[in-house]
Design a protein around this motif. Structure first.
Motif, short mmCIF file in Angstrom:
data_model
loop_
_atom_site.label_atom_id
_atom_site.label_comp_id
_atom_site.label_asym_id
_atom_site.label_seq_id
_atom_site.Cartn_x
_atom_site.Cartn_y
_atom_site.Cartn_z
N TYR A 60 0.89 -1.13 -0.03
CA TYR A 60 -0.18 -0.14 0.02
C TYR A 60 0.93 1.21 -0.30
N ILE A 61 1.83 1.28 0.68
CA ILE A 61 2.76 2.54 0.77
C ILE A 61 3.57 2.41 -0.23
N LYS A 62 4.15 1.59 -0.94
CA LYS A 62 4.52 1.65 -2.27
C LYS A 62 3.55 2.31 -3.17
N SER A 63 2.48 1.59 -3.29
CA SER A 63 1.54 2.34 -4.25
C SER A 63 1.36 3.68 -3.97
N LYS A 64 1.34 4.23 -2.99
CA LYS A 64 1.03 5.71 -2.68
C LYS A 64 2.33 6.73 -2.77
N VAL A 65 3.55 6.15 -2.28
CA VAL A 65 4.68 6.96 -2.50
C VAL A 65 5.48 6.78 -3.62
#
Length: 95
Positions: free
Chosen positions: A85-90
């Motif tokens: 999730y973090i990878k998809s956002k940042v």
């Protein structure tokens, strides 16, 4: 020395200034997939051939490299759903 993004424009700018470049293929993605407690290292292959095209266009040599012990440099936390999730956002994984 220094660090910059690996966008094509950045690479062309560095080469235009006569600088040498080193690209770490896989980098954080492989670190995200590898575990320090496992004996195997995950190598992530993607069909990204741009670096080879740039090298050919500029008459540059390519020296393959591998960093032994990279997975032991930092023990990864393993929460794949949160990390994805973090990878998809940042745009990059948090180990």
């Amino acid at each position: 020395g220094g660090v910059c993004d690996v966008a094509k424009k950045s690479v062309y700018n560095l080469l235009g200034m006569g600088r040498s470049i080193q690209l770490v293929i896989g980098g954080q993605t492989e670190m995200f997939e590898s575990r320090s407690w496992e004996k195997e290292v995950m190598l992530v292959r993607k069909k990204r051939l741009g670096v080879f095209k740039i090298a050919i266009q500029h008459g540059l040599g390519i020296m393959p490299m591998y960093c032994f012990g990279e997975t032991q440099a930092m023990d990864n936390v393993y929460f794949p759903k949160i990390q994805s999730y973090i990878k998809s956002k940042v745009g990059f994984p948090i180990p």
